[in-house]
Design an enzyme around this catalytic site. Structure first.
Site, short mmCIF file in Angstrom:
data_model
loop_
_atom_site.label_atom_id
_atom_site.label_comp_id
_atom_site.label_asym_id
_atom_site.label_seq_id
_atom_site.Cartn_x
_atom_site.Cartn_y
_atom_site.Cartn_z
N CYS A 1 0.83 -1.21 0.00
CA CYS A 1 0.00 0.00 0.00
C CYS A 1 0.86 1.26 0.00
CB CYS A 1 -0.93 -0.01 1.20
SG CYS A 1 -1.96 1.46 1.29
N HIS B 1 -26.97 21.57 0.82
CA HIS B 1 -27.20 22.08 -0.54
C HIS B 1 -26.28 23.25 -0.86
CE1 HIS B 1 -29.53 22.75 -4.15
NE2 HIS B 1 -29.56 24.03 -3.86
N GLU C 1 -26.10 15.19 -1.70
CA GLU C 1 -27.47 15.36 -1.21
C GLU C 1 -28.46 14.48 -1.97
OE1 GLU C 1 -29.50 19.17 -2.06
OE2 GLU C 1 -27.81 19.65 -3.36
N GLU D 1 -7.83 1.73 -12.97
CA GLU D 1 -7.20 2.91 -12.36
C GLU D 1 -6.04 3.40 -13.24
OE1 GLU D 1 -6.28 1.85 -8.28
OE2 GLU D 1 -8.32 2.28 -7.63
N TYR E 1 -9.51 -3.55 -10.38
CA TYR E 1 -9.14 -2.25 -9.79
C TYR E 1 -7.92 -1.65 -10.51
CZ TYR E 1 -11.72 -3.13 -5.34
OH TYR E 1 -12.65 -3.34 -4.37
N CYS F 1 -1.58 1.73 -3.00
CA CYS F 1 -2.56 2.81 -2.76
C CYS F 1 -1.95 4.21 -2.72
CB CYS F 1 -3.27 2.61 -1.42
SG CYS F 1 -3.41 0.94 -0.84
N LYS G 1 -0.14 5.35 -6.02
CA LYS G 1 -1.21 5.39 -7.04
C LYS G 1 -2.07 6.63 -6.86
CE LYS G 1 -5.00 4.26 -6.10
NZ LYS G 1 -5.56 2.94 -5.91
P1 NDP Z 1 -8.58 -7.99 -9.80
O1 NDP Z 1 -8.73 -9.34 -9.24
O2 NDP Z 1 -9.41 -6.88 -9.29
O3 NDP Z 1 -8.79 -8.06 -11.39
C1 NDP Z 1 -8.07 -8.96 -12.17
C2 NDP Z 1 -8.41 -8.78 -13.64
O4 NDP Z 1 -7.59 -9.68 -14.41
C3 NDP Z 1 -9.86 -9.12 -13.96
O5 NDP Z 1 -10.28 -8.31 -15.03
C4 NDP Z 1 -9.76 -10.59 -14.40
O6 NDP Z 1 -10.77 -10.98 -15.27
C5 NDP Z 1 -8.43 -10.55 -15.16
N1 NDP Z 1 -7.77 -11.85 -15.26
C6 NDP Z 1 -7.33 -12.63 -14.26
N2 NDP Z 1 -6.73 -13.74 -14.76
C7 NDP Z 1 -6.79 -13.64 -16.10
C8 NDP Z 1 -6.35 -14.47 -17.17
N3 NDP Z 1 -5.73 -15.62 -16.95
N4 NDP Z 1 -6.59 -14.06 -18.43
C9 NDP Z 1 -7.23 -12.90 -18.66
N5 NDP Z 1 -7.66 -12.06 -17.69
C10 NDP Z 1 -7.43 -12.44 -16.43
O7 NDP Z 1 -7.04 -7.69 -9.65
P2 NDP Z 1 -6.18 -6.37 -9.74
O8 NDP Z 1 -4.86 -6.86 -10.23
O9 NDP Z 1 -6.85 -5.28 -10.49
O10 NDP Z 1 -6.08 -5.91 -8.23
C11 NDP Z 1 -5.56 -6.81 -7.24
C12 NDP Z 1 -6.12 -6.51 -5.88
O11 NDP Z 1 -5.60 -5.32 -5.41
C13 NDP Z 1 -7.63 -6.36 -5.89
O12 NDP Z 1 -8.22 -7.54 -5.42
C14 NDP Z 1 -7.89 -5.23 -4.96
O13 NDP Z 1 -8.41 -5.75 -3.75
C15 NDP Z 1 -6.56 -4.60 -4.69
N6 NDP Z 1 -6.57 -3.19 -5.14
C16 NDP Z 1 -7.44 -2.31 -4.55
C17 NDP Z 1 -7.49 -1.01 -4.96
C18 NDP Z 1 -8.46 -0.08 -4.34
O14 NDP Z 1 -8.99 -0.38 -3.27
N7 NDP Z 1 -8.75 1.07 -4.95
C19 NDP Z 1 -6.61 -0.51 -6.02
C20 NDP Z 1 -5.77 -1.52 -6.59
C21 NDP Z 1 -5.76 -2.80 -6.14
P3 NDP Z 1 -12.18 -11.53 -14.72
O15 NDP Z 1 -12.85 -10.40 -14.05
O16 NDP Z 1 -12.87 -11.99 -15.95
O17 NDP Z 1 -11.84 -12.64 -13.78
#
Ligand code: NDP
Length: 452
Positions: free
Chosen positions: A43, A437, A442, A182, A178, A48, A51
């Site tokens: 983080c 307001h 709101e 982002e 996420y 976080c 980012k």
């Molecule tokens: P996520 O799990 O959110 O998303 C992963 C993405 O990769 C999805 O679109 C998924 O597709 C795709 N994917 C996974 N495996 C494959 C594959 N073999 N082939 C093609 N596509 C694939 O992971 P992130 O990496 O975005 O984030 C990781 C973690 O970090 C999150 O769980 C989150 O909790 C945390 N995070 C939180 C943030 C916040 O609170 N603002 C900011 C950044 C990270 P599909 O959906 O179809 O499975």
């Protein structure tokens, strides 16, 4: 008097490990915390915090674009230098790391630098030294997945995206969770031509469908290219560019490729299996009960290494609940069902509770209240982007099951309202709240008629 060297040895000095260690030390526990790299974890060092700094920088693109609508003439076109941002960000991260080290030292927890390995249920080895503790806490976090796609090692991860000194001309992002959405928004604002390729129909699987649809539209309206239903099968480098091949024959070309296809728990080479700790066969996460206890009674785990809800505040909450339970004599678990979260996309979104789809799936009879409008701020600059808010309400009990928003300041607004939803607020409570307001927020207390 305990025969162990420590009451608690934590492995991993990220958000979960540091907060649990400090809290346990504040209860006079003798605590050591092992860290192989820098202090602060994902983080603070490569997630976080940096980012969000990049996101603040990206927001200036909108501010400059809209300034004319509010009477401001810029003397010349603004120039963005990513190298300056990255350098300034690094200074701030260095400061925060020092602050983390200072806070740990002040708490009395001892920081041990080096890679730690678990030898048995009470012993850790670090830098060749064996140390014992009554309890061990695994808080080693996670790292980016490398799906089995030939050439995927050519792609960078979110870590490198926060160290670039110039934006790529063309950026291809694989994955629309996420991290994917982002960075799509951030680098689009920095001037890159961004393609977001993902295997589903909409980004952000698991979020409310109305927010997902609106985010996809807003991204396309801003000029981000979305490639739906794209399954990457091979990545290659040809001359100066990368080519990503999809299973339907589509080829996407870019100057840099970001692998944003999820993250995995860091459990390799920690000695966990040899100590008898059960791991999830699919994800390799440490399996824990509601009190973060693993299959070995003296070994606990919190945060992303357990792959429950991978969010910093959740890791911190799990760490504190573990300390209350084990050192404070107050058994406490974390409620993972009602946790608010935000995505710092452009526009950002925030939510807490059930999506409309989940609520229906769970068998609730629901009413949906919504507001879809062009915010006042967007009118003078001629920006057409809209905001959308939604309450998913249980028709029988009147309880608010889910609260969702996409639009400027959604993360801040949702954080405030999350208190009410966590307390079990009803729609009548929202109706009884007098509006502030003129604000966007709101609208959440002015929704009178359910969707037909
Ligand atoms: P996520 O799990 O959110 O998303 C992963 C993405 O990769 C999805 O679109 C998924 O597709 C795709 N994917 C996974 N495996 C494959 C594959 N073999 N082939 C093609 N596509 C694939 O992971 P992130 O990496 O975005 O984030 C990781 C973690 O970090 C999150 O769980 C989150 O909790 C945390 N995070 C939180 C943030 C916040 O609170 N603002 C900011 C950044 C990270 P599909 O959906 O179809 O499975």
């Amino acid at each position: 008097m305990s025969t162990y060297d420590y009451d608690l040895i934590t492995i991993g000095a990220g958000s979960g490990g540091v907060s649990a260690s400090r809290y346990a030390a504040s209860m006079d526990a003798r605590v050591a915390i092992c860290e192989a790299g820098r202090v602060g974890g994902t983080c603070v060092l490569r997630g976080c915090v940096p980012k969000k700094i990049f996101m603040y920088s990206a927001q200036f693109a909108d501010a400059f674009a809209d300034a004319g609508g509010y009477g401001w003439q810029l003397p010349q076109a603004p120039v963005f230098e990513l190298s300056r941002l990255t350098a300034a960000k690094n200074v701030e991260i260095d400061r925060l790391e020092l602050e983390y080290r200072r806070a740990l030292a002040a708490s009395g927890a001892k920081l041990l630098s080096g890679r730690a390995e678990v030898l048995d249920p009470h012993t850790v080895q670090i830098n060749g030294e064996k140390l014992t503790a009554q309890r061990l806490l695994i808080a080693t976090g996670g790292s980016p997945n490398r799906p089995d796609i030939p050439g995927i090692e050519l792609a960078v991860t979110s870590t490198e995206m926060l160290e670039l000194t110039a934006p790529p001309r063309r950026l291809l992002i694989l994955g629309s969770g996420y991290i994917g959405v982002e960075f799509a928004g951030i680098y689009h604002s920095f001037g890159s031509a961004v393609k977001l390729a993902y295997r589903g129909e909409l980004p952000l699987r698991g979020f409310d469908g109305d927010l997902r649809k609106r985010l996809a539209k807003a991204m396309e309206d801003r000029g981000i290219e979305l490639h739906r239903g794209f399954h990457p099968v091979r990545l290659e480098r040809v001359g100066d560019e990368y080519i990503c091949h999809g299973n339907d024959g589509l080829q996407l070309h870019a100057d840099l490729v970001l692998n944003a296809m999820g993250r995995s728990p860091n459990t390799a080479n920690l000695g966990l299996e040899q100590a008898g700790v059960a791991l999830d066969p699919q994800t390799s996460a440490v399996k824990v009960d509601a009190y973060s206890r693993s299959s070995v009674p003296s070994i606990f785990a919190v945060g992303d290494v357990t792959d429950r809800l991978n969010l910093t505040p959740v890791a911190i909450a799990e760490g504190r609940a573990f300390v209350d339970t084990e050192f404070g004599g107050v058994p406490r678990s974390v409620n993972h069902a009602t946790v608010a979260s935000a995505v710092f996309s452009q526009p950002p979104l925030g939510h807490i509770g059930l999506s409309e789809e989940q609520a229906v799936q769970d068998g609730h009879r629901i009413q949906v209240f919504e507001a879809d409008f062009r915010p006042m701020r967007n009118v003078l600059p001629g920006r057409n982007e809209r905001s959308y808010m939604k309450l998913v309400v249980d028709a029988d009990s009147n309880k608010v099951l889910g609260l969702h928003m996409i639009g400027t300041d959604a993360p801040e607004i949702v954080q405030g309202l999350a208190v009410a939803v966590t307390m079990g607020a009803s729609k009548r409570d929202f109706d009884a709240t007098v509006a502030v307001h003129p604000t966007m927020a709101e609208e959440f207390v002015l929704m009178r008629k359910p969707r037909a």
